[in-house]
Design a protein around this motif. Sequence first.
Motif, mmCIF file in Angstrom:
data_model
loop_
_atom_site.group_PDB
_atom_site.id
_atom_site.type_symbol
_atom_site.label_atom_id
_atom_site.label_comp_id
_atom_site.label_asym_id
_atom_site.label_seq_id
_atom_site.Cartn_x
_atom_site.Cartn_y
_atom_site.Cartn_z
ATOM 1 N N VAL A 216 0.872 -1.166 0.000
ATOM 2 C CA VAL A 216 0.000 0.000 0.000
ATOM 3 C C VAL A 216 0.912 1.219 0.000
ATOM 4 O O VAL A 216 1.862 1.303 0.785
ATOM 5 C CB VAL A 216 -0.938 0.001 1.219
ATOM 6 N N THR A 217 0.641 2.160 -0.899
ATOM 7 C CA THR A 217 1.570 3.258 -1.136
ATOM 8 C C THR A 217 0.845 4.592 -1.091
ATOM 9 O O THR A 217 -0.379 4.658 -1.235
ATOM 10 C CB THR A 217 2.268 3.093 -2.499
ATOM 11 N N GLY A 218 1.605 5.681 -0.917
ATOM 12 C CA GLY A 218 0.973 6.991 -0.917
ATOM 13 C C GLY A 218 1.924 8.094 -0.506
ATOM 14 O O GLY A 218 3.095 7.864 -0.210
ATOM 15 N N GLY A 219 1.395 9.317 -0.519
ATOM 16 C CA GLY A 219 2.129 10.478 -0.065
ATOM 17 C C GLY A 219 2.303 11.572 -1.092
ATOM 18 O O GLY A 219 2.826 12.645 -0.775
ATOM 19 N N GLU A 220 1.869 11.356 -2.332
ATOM 20 C CA GLU A 220 2.144 12.346 -3.371
ATOM 21 C C GLU A 220 1.602 13.729 -3.028
ATOM 22 O O GLU A 220 2.191 14.748 -3.387
ATOM 23 C CB GLU A 220 1.560 11.894 -4.713
ATOM 24 N N GLN A 221 0.460 13.789 -2.331
ATOM 25 C CA GLN A 221 -0.179 15.078 -2.082
ATOM 26 C C GLN A 221 0.442 15.842 -0.916
ATOM 27 O O GLN A 221 0.186 17.037 -0.754
ATOM 28 C CB GLN A 221 -1.673 14.870 -1.770
ATOM 29 N N ASP A 222 1.207 15.160 -0.088
ATOM 30 C CA ASP A 222 1.611 15.740 1.197
ATOM 31 C C ASP A 222 2.838 16.627 1.049
ATOM 32 O O ASP A 222 3.873 16.209 0.547
ATOM 33 C CB ASP A 222 1.869 14.616 2.202
ATOM 34 N N CYS A 223 2.704 17.860 1.537
ATOM 35 C CA CYS A 223 3.785 18.836 1.402
ATOM 36 C C CYS A 223 4.264 19.343 2.759
ATOM 37 O O CYS A 223 5.046 20.285 2.821
ATOM 38 C CB CYS A 223 3.327 20.017 0.540
ATOM 39 N N ASP A 224 3.817 18.717 3.838
ATOM 40 C CA ASP A 224 4.146 19.145 5.192
ATOM 41 C C ASP A 224 5.062 18.098 5.836
ATOM 42 O O ASP A 224 4.674 16.934 5.974
ATOM 43 C CB ASP A 224 2.843 19.291 5.991
ATOM 44 N N ILE A 225 6.274 18.484 6.220
ATOM 45 C CA ILE A 225 7.238 17.526 6.757
ATOM 46 C C ILE A 225 6.727 16.851 8.033
ATOM 47 O O ILE A 225 6.885 15.622 8.184
ATOM 48 C CB ILE A 225 8.609 18.189 6.986
#
Length: 352
Positions: A216-225
């Motif tokens: 299961v993969t993800g994270g493309e939208q996230d811009c907050d460290i």
Amino acid sequence: MVRVRTGDGAEGWGQTAPYHSDITALVLHRQVAPHVLGAETDDIGALVETVLEREHKFPGSYLRRAAGGLDTALWDLHAKAQGRSVCELLGGTPRPLRVYGSSMRRDITPEDEAERLCRLREEHGFDAFKFRVGKECGHDEDEWPGRSEAIVAEVSRRMDDEVALLVDGNSCYTPRRAIELGRYLQDHRICHFEEPCPYWELEWTREVTEALDLDVTGGEQDCDIPTWRRMIDMRAVDVIQPDICYLGGLSRTLEVAKLGQQAGLPCTPHSANLSLVTVFTLHMMGALENAGPYVEFSIEGLDYYPWQDRLFEPALRVENGKVQIPADPGWGVRINPDWLHSAQYQISEHRN
């Protein structure tokens, strides 16, 4: 496209994220440029963080996308000054990297999608493909009834076992439905289930991750460290997928990749169009210790992304399922002057 120029006339080229880039360009000149004109550029990451701190009341996506234009242009500048590619500057070696053919389409029948992917495998040697299931932010609805199961079954049937198959849910599902579909995906040898749940619902995604055997993969939208730290610490996904242009540039993406490496998670970034984001990603993946097994490579043409037409030279080519990391200094590509001539532009300058 973003150009930075030093006092002695040296130049570097970068790029913001392409979507709604007219808005991002305005943010770049209004909220990024005033903080960096006349500054030293020895520490790119620190300079970008200075911008974000001074604009701390604006923590959202557009500021990060604008800062990414600055960051990527400075990496090009620094690498050219040393006569090396960005990949080499990062400690990597320009070489061919395996790519997966990435479909953006949901308006295509299972039969036509499978036929298209088979043709691309024959023409370019792809041995991995990603296609779409569900409906974008679909609340468990399919693009049309039964499409997801049908396309998974058809593509799996048409592809031999040597081809890795990936799917993208684009924030469609509740955990219950994602797990139900995920088991179907496993039965049809899908190895990668991207963004099954609304990406902001990290607990939902973790529930799916814990229930399934595929990645299961993800994270493309996230811009907050801090969100990235939380996502990685809670093991919400098996594979992290930052986007260099969405996150705020290469420096911040390297920080996220390092967090993933420390947690034992591979990094397979999002690079879903053939703008410079794929060039940036190739350079980074050529140097990452926790690089995933392939790089995303859009298979959509000018009918889908008309602005891709001759954006830079030389164009990226897929041969035997791989793309060469550009080896010339900087990003190793040249922005097409005809494309630039046809574009709107603005200049912010340092006044002594």
